[in-house]
Design an enzyme around this catalytic site. Structure first.
Site, PDB file in Angstrom:
ATOM      1  N   LEU A 163      -8.912   5.573   0.318  1.00 16.90           N
ATOM      2  CA  LEU A 163      -9.066   6.430  -0.627  1.00 16.90           C
ATOM      3  C   LEU A 163      -7.503   6.752  -1.362  1.00 16.90           C
ATOM      4  O   LEU A 163      -7.586   7.796  -2.034  1.00 16.90           O
ATOM      5  CB  LEU A 163      -9.647   7.866   0.056  1.00 16.90           C
ATOM      6  N   ARG A 164      -6.508   6.095  -0.873  1.00 13.96           N
ATOM      7  CA  ARG A 164      -5.313   6.457  -1.344  1.00 13.96           C
ATOM      8  C   ARG A 164      -5.419   6.178  -2.854  1.00 13.96           C
ATOM      9  O   ARG A 164      -4.664   6.624  -3.601  1.00 13.96           O
ATOM     10  CB  ARG A 164      -4.372   5.360  -0.629  1.00 13.96           C
ATOM     11  N   GLY A 165      -6.139   5.244  -3.499  1.00 10.91           N
ATOM     12  CA  GLY A 165      -6.175   5.023  -4.624  1.00 10.91           C
ATOM     13  C   GLY A 165      -6.531   6.176  -5.554  1.00 10.91           C
ATOM     14  O   GLY A 165      -5.913   6.490  -6.395  1.00 10.91           O
ATOM     15  N   ASP A 200       0.743  -1.165  -0.100  1.00  9.17           N
ATOM     16  CA  ASP A 200      -0.057   0.024  -0.015  1.00  9.17           C
ATOM     17  C   ASP A 200       0.801   1.340   0.038  1.00  9.17           C
ATOM     18  O   ASP A 200       0.470   2.412  -0.565  1.00  9.17           O
ATOM     19  CB  ASP A 200      -0.599  -0.090   1.404  1.00  9.17           C
TER      20      ASP A 200
END
Lengths: 333, 558
Positions: A271-273, A190
């Site tokens: 929400l990092r995507g 991640d």
């Protein structure tokens, strides 16, 4: 011998693009390169070091600070002599000890002079540059834990052996490895902004071209470097121009909507995507000289930004790349 | 190359001609007179020795403790890598992945460095680390060589120096590149390093012959020395060909070569592939691949990993130790150790500065930790007819769920399956679940139930894993209706006795085990077997793999 020039690497366009994007905007986060041996992973990383524009640092600062105010006080630097240095690309070998990564009490000075001094580690040296881990999936868990913490906070805190030290450690993490040898911990996965899969070129012509260039690099070094270093210089200028243009790239509501709907359709965790996808698309637009993010940029950035973020079925063989491509075709026609 | 000994001498010569491009030699040989003879020839390289447990200090240089403490000023010593030259890694099969990667990185970064890896691998699962196999150009296997085939050999250094001077004049043509690329693809070699190394070997051989053009013989030799052992696929042999012959090459192959072929353009790719095929008998190829996969799967848990670790885990009291990079010095304990002696030592060292702590090497205290060992889950799956008919699919489903758990807890998994007459280790301990899934999906069912054989393989795997510092756990999925004895005979009574004997052995070794009854009805034999094994027994709940997974997690206490 000077490293093999970045522009002279044959094919592997996705890997090269991913590395260029992180050079344009380090906030995208790192790059994870997974693939077979002998596909030019290490070559690309070492070439990147020569490609990147140099940085200004305070002379003698162990963590490459830009100004005297940024230097940690334990370094004891009083003079702000600015020197120009190549962007640091620090290798992290497997089996590295914790002390070497975070830094520790300088044993030599402690034992021979009785002084309490801090010996900076790899994280300090990588500040404002790149940290490269070859065979990242074989890295020992306790080192991974350290990295996760620092990559998240951008600061290295050492509390051991009577020392209490902190210094900035903002770096772009570049990892490479071979998936056949083991999985990467999801938490570490991640932390990488982009991920690319490389494979050996399938066309015989490409493979011959690789051999031809390598041969020229080794046996006709001067002429080869003269040609390709000019190409590298052009690419460097393009990266610098893109950095300058980055802030001016327009982000329309449509682009935001596109990013969100792709991530939603793929069911990526957190929400990092979306954030990474947007940052990567913005860098992509700046690199292409466009003044706004278009659907084309998002489509190009999506596979590398999202491939490793899908809720993963550990037993799914098909690979997540195919899933991303399928959803992209549906959501962004 | 008809004569295997000639192949050895040529390989050594090529390495001497162009060590910078060929990077090194992977020498697979057991210790013995033949290897000693090769070893004698290596003296010409003036090699320096490495061993698998070499410390970073010795490799990269570090603090010279004795001199530092003796004089009170810092003294460093240079490491082996810093000096360049040719290194010899003995017992290369024991080389831990961390060292292999460091050497690989050094080879990538320093062109003045070469490595000769002496690989004494004796069994499957041993072998040179893949990172090094990939980078070392040449490969020689001396096991097939008899003492009578060898002759004393010394590298002719004068001629080698002349050849080296000619090296830059050798031209590599486009056709040579095309051919090497084609052969590499045909042999299923993905890496781009392999063809590059092949060209380097061909070039060195041409320079050695005194030629400036690459010819057929240069390429054929280079393919045999560099590409053959990397092959992952053996291209289809010509239809009338007998199985790939071991060296020496049969005469009919040689006869196929047109005698006037001396230009590289004219050799058909088939010939180069033949050269590769002749370099290694088929069995060796399979063995090499198996070794490599097992080695790769082994990942980071290095050979003989200790449970008392110097790096990680729960801290234990510090102990006396040497100041090197493998451990962390406990500064406080070291000073505490030295404190009582300061007055005495100061008397004997009047030159010491005021305030300087006088330390002796014997004062050094090093931290120790108790490390958590990696767990390996060994699934022993009954794929026999009796079981397959009933519940093999369900058992597979249950294993998949357990695999998902194993992924979460970072366990290694291994798969042993038994059916027909024998049992196989289908998957050596690995963290790669993709491989586990693939093996499981392809698991066929049917045949007899060699339960004892399955337990035997499982026990061997468990002991092997334990030898590598992992903690093995067995999960046996069977209906317990064993009918094939260890010797392969279909004797139900003997099969039962053998199974019980092995179950007792497993219990003696203290390997935790779990038996899952996949039978349709409870089986008293299986219950007694579990008793002998000291295992918990549970029945596979019908069509509810998820419940089973939960039961397992509870049974294993996590």
């Amino acid at each position: 011998m000077t490293p093999f020039p970045f522009s002279a690497i044959v094919g592997q366009d996705e890997m090269k693009t991913a590395m260029i994007l992180t050079a344009i905007d380090p906030r995208i986060g790192g790059v994870l390169v997974f693939g077979d041996r002998g596909t030019g992973k290490s070559t690309a990383v070492r070439a990147l070091a020569a490609l990147l524009p140099p940085i200004d640092v305070v002379a003698g600062c162990p963590c490459n600070s830009a100004t005297l105010a940024d230097c940690p006080d334990w370094a004891g630097i009083t003079q702000a002599d600015i020197v120009t240095r190549p962007t640091p690309v620090v290798d992290m070998p497997l089996g590295v000890s914790e002390d070497r990564v975070t830094g520790a009490l300088d044993i030599e000075r402690a034992l021979t002079r009785g002084e309490k001094a801090f010996q900076a580690g790899l994280l300090a040296r990588a500040n404002r540059g790149y940290l490269y881990i070859d065979e990242v999936n074989l890295l020992e868990d306790h080192i991974v834990d350290l990295l996760l913490d620092v990559a998240q906070s951008g600061e290295n805190v050492v509390e051991r052996e009577g020392l209490s030290i902190r210094h900035p450690a903002r770096f772009v993490l570049v990892g490479s490895g071979n998936p056949e040898e083991g999985e990467l911990r999801p938490q570490l996965l991640d932390r990488f902004g982009l991920s690319v899969e490389v494979s050996s070129p399938r066309e015989i012509e490409t493979r011959i071209e690789v051999m031809r260039r390598r041969d020229a690099y080794e046996n006709d070094h001067a002429a080869f470097m003269a040609h390709w270093q000019a190409e590298d210089a052009g690419l460097r200028a393009q990266i610098l121009a893109a950095r300058a243009a980055l802030a001016g790239v327009q982000v329309s509501n449509v682009a935001l909507h596109d990013c969100a709907s792709v991530c939603l359709a793929l069911g990526s965790d957190g929400l990092r995507g979306e954030l990474t996808l947007l940052a990567a698309a913005r860098a992509m637009a700046a690199f292409a000289g466009a003044d706004a993010i278009t659907r084309e940029h998002i489509r190009a950035a999506a596979p590398m930004a999202l491939r490793h973020r899908l809720r993963r079925d550990p037993l799914d063989e098909a690979g997540t790349g195919a899933r991303v491509a399928r959803q992209l075709a549906e959501v962004l026609p | 190359m008809e004569d295997p000994w000639a192949r050895v001498t040529v390989a050594l010569t090529l390495l001497a001609v162009d060590p910078a491009a060929l990077r090194g030699l992977w020498l697979r040989a057991r210790a013995g007179p033949v290897r000693a003879r090769v070893h004698d020839a290596l003296v010409a390289f003036a090699p320096r020795k490495l061993h698998p447990n070499i410390t970073d200090d010795a490799l990269f240089g570090g603090l010279d403790l004795a001199a530092t403490l003796g004089t009170g000023t810092m003294h460093h010593h240079a490491g082996l890598l810093g000096e360049g030259g040719m290194l010899v890694l003995s017992m290369a099969e024991r080389c831990p992945p961390a060292l292999a990667v460091r050497l690989a990185q050094a080879l990538d970064a320093q062109t003045d460095l070469g490595l000769i890896a002496l690989d004494e691998a004796a069994q499957d699962g041993e072998g040179l680390a893949p990172a090094l196999c990939e980078r070392l150009g040449l490969f020689l296997d001396l096991d097939a060589l008899a003492w009578a085939d060898t002759a004393p050999f010394a590298l002719p250094m004068d001629q080698i120096a002349q050849a080296r001077a000619r090296l830059s004049q050798v031209r590599v043509t486009h056709d040579a590149r095309t051919q090497v690329a084609g052969v590499a693809v045909a042999l299923g070699i993905d890496s781009m390093r392999a063809p590059l190394l092949t060209l380097a070997a061909a070039r060195a051989h041409a320079a050695w012959r005194g030629a400036t053009e690459l010819e057929a013989q240069d390429l054929a030799l280079a393919v045999a020395l560099v590409l053959a052992h990397r092959a992952t696929a053996v291209p289809d042999a010509p239809p009338d060909d007998t199985p790939p012959p071991p060296p020496p090459q049969p005469p009919d192959d040689a006869a196929q070569t047109p005698p006037d072929t001396d230009s590289a353009q004219d050799i058909p790719d088939d010939m180069l592939i033949d050269a590769a095929r002749a370099a290694l008998p088929a069995g060796v190829l399979a063995q090499l691949q198996a070794g490599r996969v097992a080695r790769a799967a082994q990942g980071q848990s290095s050979s003989g990993a200790v449970r008392k670790s110097k790096r990680r885990g729960r801290p234990l009291p510090s102990r006396a130790g040497a100041l090197d990079s493998t451990g962390r010095v406990d500064v406080v304990a070291t000073l505490r150790q030295a404190a009582p002696w300061q007055k005495l030592r100061r008397q004997s060292r009047p030159d010491a500065r005021a305030g300087q702590v006088l330390l002796m090497p014997s004062d050094i205290r090093v931290r120790h930790f108790r490390a958590q060992t990696d767990r390996v889950l060994i699934f022993v799956v009954d794929a026999s007819g009796s079981s397959a008919l009933a519940r093999l699919a369900e058992a597979k489903g249950a294993i998949e769920l357990m695999l998902a758990d194993a992924y979460a807890t970072r366990d290694h998994v291994a798969l042993v399956s038994f059916r027909g007459k024998n049992a196989d280790l289908s998957l050596a301990p690995t963290r790669s679940l993709v491989q586990a899934k693939r093996q499981l999906a392809g698991l066929p069912g049917g045949g007899g139930t060699p339960l004892a054989g399955g337990l035997q393989v499982a026990l061997e795997t468990a002991l092997h894993a334990r030898g590598h510092g992992m903690a093995p756990t067995l999960a046996l999925l069977t209906d317990g209706r064993g009918n094939i004895a260890l010797d392969g005979s279909a004797d139900r009574a003997a099969a039962g006795t053998d199974a019980v004997r092995l179950a007792q052995l497993i219990a003696q070794q203290g390997i935790p085990a779990l038996v899952i009854d996949t039978g349709l009805r409870p089986n008293p034999h299986l219950a007694s077997l579990s008793g002998h094994m000291g295992a918990t027994q549970i029945a596979l709940p019908r069509a509810d793999a998820r419940a089973l997974s939960a039961t397992l997690s509870a049974a294993f206490g996590d």
